[in-house]
Design a protein around this motif. Sequence first.
Motif, PDB file in Angstrom:
ATOM      1  N   ALA A   1      12.480   5.800 -13.987  1.00 29.31           N
ATOM      2  CA  ALA A   1      13.297   6.219 -12.729  1.00 29.31           C
ATOM      3  C   ALA A   1      12.667   5.470 -11.537  1.00 29.31           C
ATOM      4  O   ALA A   1      11.538   4.895 -11.748  1.00 29.31           O
ATOM      5  CB  ALA A   1      12.909   7.746 -12.730  1.00 29.31           C
TER       6      ALA A   1
ATOM      7  N   LYS B   1       0.478  -2.753  -6.115  1.00 28.13           N
ATOM      8  CA  LYS B   1       0.531  -1.473  -6.586  1.00 28.13           C
ATOM      9  C   LYS B   1      -0.429  -1.074  -7.632  1.00 28.13           C
ATOM     10  O   LYS B   1      -0.340  -1.782  -8.677  1.00 28.13           O
ATOM     11  CB  LYS B   1       1.987  -1.102  -7.488  1.00 28.13           C
ATOM     12  CG  LYS B   1       2.892  -0.608  -6.602  1.00 28.13           C
ATOM     13  CD  LYS B   1       2.944   0.920  -6.103  1.00 28.13           C
ATOM     14  CE  LYS B   1       4.039   1.258  -5.121  1.00 28.13           C
ATOM     15  NZ  LYS B   1       4.867   2.142  -6.020  1.00 28.13           N
TER      16      LYS B   1
ATOM     17  N   ASP C   1      12.718  -2.771  -0.888  1.00 23.61           N
ATOM     18  CA  ASP C   1      12.721  -3.445  -2.251  1.00 23.61           C
ATOM     19  C   ASP C   1      14.149  -4.429  -2.395  1.00 23.61           C
ATOM     20  O   ASP C   1      15.006  -4.149  -1.589  1.00 23.61           O
ATOM     21  CB  ASP C   1      12.955  -2.414  -3.402  1.00 23.61           C
ATOM     22  CG  ASP C   1      11.859  -1.475  -3.721  1.00 23.61           C
ATOM     23  OD1 ASP C   1      10.747  -1.937  -3.417  1.00 23.61           O
ATOM     24  OD2 ASP C   1      11.884  -0.177  -3.843  1.00 23.61           O
TER      25      ASP C   1
ATOM     26  N   THR D   1       8.814   7.731  -1.420  1.00 22.99           N
ATOM     27  CA  THR D   1       8.420   8.816  -0.368  1.00 22.99           C
ATOM     28  C   THR D   1       9.714   9.273   0.367  1.00 22.99           C
ATOM     29  O   THR D   1      10.112  10.257   0.532  1.00 22.99           O
ATOM     30  CB  THR D   1       7.166   8.668   0.196  1.00 22.99           C
ATOM     31  OG1 THR D   1       6.340   8.206  -0.870  1.00 22.99           O
ATOM     32  CG2 THR D   1       6.946   9.821   0.671  1.00 22.99           C
TER      33      THR D   1
HETATM   34  P1  AMP Z   1       6.256   5.481  -3.256  1.00 23.19           P
HETATM   35  O1  AMP Z   1       6.996   5.980  -1.822  1.00 23.19           O
HETATM   36  O2  AMP Z   1       4.787   5.334  -3.072  1.00 23.19           O
HETATM   37  O3  AMP Z   1       6.789   6.322  -3.974  1.00 23.19           O
HETATM   38  O4  AMP Z   1       6.585   3.881  -3.613  1.00 23.19           O
HETATM   39  C1  AMP Z   1       8.114   3.777  -3.609  1.00 23.19           C
HETATM   40  C2  AMP Z   1       8.157   2.145  -4.100  1.00 23.19           C
HETATM   41  O5  AMP Z   1       7.701   1.993  -5.471  1.00 23.19           O
HETATM   42  C3  AMP Z   1       9.445   1.813  -4.424  1.00 23.19           C
HETATM   43  O6  AMP Z   1      10.111   1.153  -3.129  1.00 23.19           O
HETATM   44  C4  AMP Z   1       9.382   0.415  -5.151  1.00 23.19           C
HETATM   45  O7  AMP Z   1       8.861  -0.715  -4.561  1.00 23.19           O
HETATM   46  C5  AMP Z   1       8.344   1.260  -6.146  1.00 23.19           C
HETATM   47  N1  AMP Z   1       8.693   1.840  -7.416  1.00 23.19           N
HETATM   48  C6  AMP Z   1       9.136   3.040  -7.542  1.00 23.19           C
HETATM   49  N2  AMP Z   1       9.590   3.238  -9.011  1.00 23.19           N
HETATM   50  C7  AMP Z   1       9.815   2.000  -9.221  1.00 23.19           C
HETATM   51  C8  AMP Z   1      10.085   1.462 -10.759  1.00 23.19           C
HETATM   52  N3  AMP Z   1      10.406   2.156 -11.481  1.00 23.19           N
HETATM   53  N4  AMP Z   1       9.962   0.172 -10.950  1.00 23.19           N
HETATM   54  C9  AMP Z   1       9.321  -0.657 -10.037  1.00 23.19           C
HETATM   55  N5  AMP Z   1       8.913  -0.106  -8.634  1.00 23.19           N
HETATM   56  C10 AMP Z   1       9.247   1.022  -8.462  1.00 23.19           C
END
Ligand code: AMP
Length: 542
Positions: free
Chosen positions: A325, A439, A418, A329
């Motif tokens: 998935a 990350k 992204d 946020t």
């Molecule tokens: P956050 O708001 O801290 O949940 O981070 C969101 C960001 O995490 C997204 O914009 C992506 O860059 C990264 N992200 C979330 N899920 C994935 C996933 N399955 N694969 C790669 N990146 C992800």
Amino acid sequence: MLGLMQDRPLLISSLIEFAALYHGDVEVVSRTVEGPIHRYTYADAHQRSKQLAQVLISMGIESGDRVATLAWNGYRHLECYYGVSGMGAVLHTINPRLFPEQIAYIANHADDRIILTDLTFVPLLEAIADQLTNIEAIIILTDQAHMPETSLPNVHCYETLLDGQNGDFEWPSFDEKTASSLCYTSGTTGNPKGVLYSHRSTLLHSFSSTSQDVIGLCSRDTILPVVPMFHVNSWGIAYTAAMCGAKLVLPGMGMDGASLYELLDGEKVTVSAGVPTIWLMLLQYLSENDKKLPHMDRTVIGGSAAPVSMIETFENDYDVTVVHAWGMTEMSPLGTTGNMKPKMDNWSYEDRLAMKCKQGRAVYGVDMKITDDDGNELPRDGKAFGHLMVRGPWITTGYFKGEGGAMLDDGDWFDTGDVATLDPEGFMQITDRSKDVIKSGGEWISSIDLENIAVGHPGVAEAAVIGIAHPKWDERPLLIIVRGEDSTVEGAEILDFMKGKIASWWMPDDVTFVDEIPHTATGKIQKLRLREQFKDYTLPTA
Ligand code: AMP
């Protein structure tokens, strides 16, 4: 002509009310910070949430006021979810992994009036107490027997406060667009910014999660959210579980393999959700101790990309379906899930696996497109990659108090930051980030903040930070340094200099020296070139 259907508001209180009425005997099981496993039912959770609402009203909290939590996944935190939002106040879930100064900043920025905290975070609050400008009371989420000695002012015991209320309380009704909860997200630069959810957005997101093509949560499930309740409302699971009466298992601080396995097995968990780092620890524990997961049907993996080996191990060795998935946020968070389409049953193993490695297809309610730098839509051919743009009823319109300015373009599209491809089946794959955040264990580390601090050392001429793949944390920062003229500074000295200026888990795992850092025409560091240059680099901590 308008339809003739009722305009009943979608309110968070209705979730716990429904769970208590129709699934009143279904258990909520929690690993407590005090130690023991606690169990009660949705009926108990509802009653105590109403008692908490009464407590807050007696303390002068009104509709729209911000009430913060600093807490793990546990039943008392669940009561805050329903008690605070249910009475019309705004639940601000603070991420305790932020640097203490950032915590003080966001508590002040949010104008939090009360903080409800787990015992674990009392020392953290003591350290920043004099910086908290608006906090009128601190409620410790424990009973009288476990109340700590503390220098904090205006401290109350949660259980004692609840004991003083009878729970004879009617949830108020109000506009479903009312703010319900607030979660700060830390970007690459500047201070964290607040995402303000509404009752409506939260309920629509929950409806979506129950769909078979999303998480498919239902009353037959037992769900264990490893994803913290302080990070995007535990991906909405605390709400969705009540909406469908699924048994809820809350792991507290126990994120290690042994603790998770104990609950997954003992509580017969059928579905779970978390970031890859957590699953790596669990898979390692399972293999070292020759354990299986006979009850588990599926697991949702997101926050960062699920590695192919992880998908294969879950599916082939443990018969657990991986639902990859993606979200953020700003999106409540769900945007895509990687459930296979029926025609893919006939595909080769390799082709199916390649699809599983993608971040999945848009869930109903999330519009998605990719664009070039000029905003032109790019083809959905699985090859072209561009800025991933989204819009929908559980996606933000802008940050709290207008931070960051206007966020949406003319068509209401929100730039996720992204970079991705979209294929003809609708599956999206992240290829890069337009920002260069690192990350680590599902949390963000700002490369620019680290660089700014490192260049403060007199022996450093220039610094760049990139994420290097790490077997446990996904990525860890590597600090790349150009020494100043005549400087002989060593890595350990620079790291020593950075200590105390950033959270300890932000510290780079290694320092390396180069003669020159590549730059773009406008003088920006070329992170892509650096990543290419260091692609085979192995960190000493790996
Ligand atoms: P956050 O708001 O801290 O949940 O981070 C969101 C960001 O995490 C997204 O914009 C992506 O860059 C990264 N992200 C979330 N899920 C994935 C996933 N399955 N694969 C790669 N990146 C992800």
